[in-house]
Design a protein around this motif. Structure first.
Motif, PDB file in Angstrom:
ATOM      1  N   UNK A  59       0.856  -1.127   0.001  1.00  0.00           N
ATOM      2  CA  UNK A  59       0.007   0.064   0.134  1.00  0.00           C
ATOM      3  C   UNK A  59       0.894   1.332  -0.066  1.00  0.00           C
ATOM      4  N   UNK A  60       2.225   1.069   0.434  1.00  0.00           N
ATOM      5  CA  UNK A  60       3.134   2.317   0.458  1.00  0.00           C
ATOM      6  C   UNK A  60       3.572   2.709  -0.927  1.00  0.00           C
ATOM      7  N   UNK A  61       3.070   1.763  -2.218  1.00  0.00           N
ATOM      8  CA  UNK A  61       3.374   2.055  -3.500  1.00  0.00           C
ATOM      9  C   UNK A  61       2.317   2.852  -4.196  1.00  0.00           C
ATOM     10  N   UNK A  62       2.656   4.175  -4.725  1.00  0.00           N
ATOM     11  CA  UNK A  62       1.388   4.905  -5.222  1.00  0.00           C
ATOM     12  C   UNK A  62       1.755   4.693  -6.830  1.00  0.00           C
ATOM     13  N   UNK A  63       0.648   4.601  -7.327  1.00  0.00           N
ATOM     14  CA  UNK A  63       0.532   4.666  -9.027  1.00  0.00           C
ATOM     15  C   UNK A  63       0.068   5.986  -9.388  1.00  0.00           C
ATOM     16  N   UNK A  64       1.048   6.564 -10.180  1.00  0.00           N
ATOM     17  CA  UNK A  64       0.480   7.960 -10.664  1.00  0.00           C
ATOM     18  C   UNK A  64      -0.040   7.740 -12.313  1.00  0.00           C
ATOM     19  N   UNK A  65      -0.606   6.819 -12.248  1.00  0.00           N
ATOM     20  CA  UNK A  65      -1.370   6.399 -13.579  1.00  0.00           C
ATOM     21  C   UNK A  65      -2.333   7.686 -14.186  1.00  0.00           C
ATOM     22  N   UNK A  66      -3.134   8.079 -13.175  1.00  0.00           N
ATOM     23  CA  UNK A  66      -4.243   9.212 -13.349  1.00  0.00           C
ATOM     24  C   UNK A  66      -3.504  10.636 -13.872  1.00  0.00           C
ATOM     25  N   UNK A  67      -2.384  10.774 -13.352  1.00  0.00           N
ATOM     26  CA  UNK A  67      -1.627  12.122 -13.615  1.00  0.00           C
ATOM     27  C   UNK A  67      -0.910  11.984 -14.946  1.00  0.00           C
ATOM     28  N   UNK A  68      -0.226  10.928 -15.165  1.00  0.00           N
ATOM     29  CA  UNK A  68       0.385  10.599 -16.461  1.00  0.00           C
ATOM     30  C   UNK A  68      -0.549  10.497 -17.617  1.00  0.00           C
TER      31      UNK A  68
END
Length: 108
Positions: A28-37
């Motif tokens: 859960x400490x890994x964030x995904x920036x897919x929406x921003x990209x």
């Protein structure tokens, strides 16, 4: 070889490491920036799905921070389609082990 992976590495938990529940907290400490990209590239989830061959449902799970794993081959296809590096897509949120947000940056 019980407790070893195919390379011979010992895959058993060490006494100072947590169990499966701690592994979930760490994931859960890994964030995904897919929406921003996607936003930066003015690309829709549907268009990305077509380019990388991953279902919209699975991309949505990834985008919303609910994924627990990603294959390197999928990560590579995402990076190719988004013209980015893995570090542009993934963030380690050390101070937020329960963070599920997709675009949060580490505190500091």
């Amino acid at each position: 070889m019980t407790g070893h992976d195919m390379t011979g590495h010992d895959m058993r938990s060490h006494p100072d490491e947590g169990g499966a529940a701690d592994g979930q907290d760490e994931a859960a400490a890994i964030g995904i920036r897919l929406e921003a990209l996607l936003s930066e590239r003015q690309m829709t989830l549907t268009e990305l799905s077509d380019r990388v061959g991953v279902t919209i449902v699975n991309l949505s799970v990834l985008k919303n921070g609910r994924a627990r794993a990603i294959r390197f081959s999928t990560l590579a296809r995402l990076c190719r389609a988004l013209d980015c590096q893995p570090g542009d897509l993934l963030r380690y949120l050390a101070d937020q082990p329960t963070a599920a947000g997709s675009d949060r940056a580490p505190a500091g």
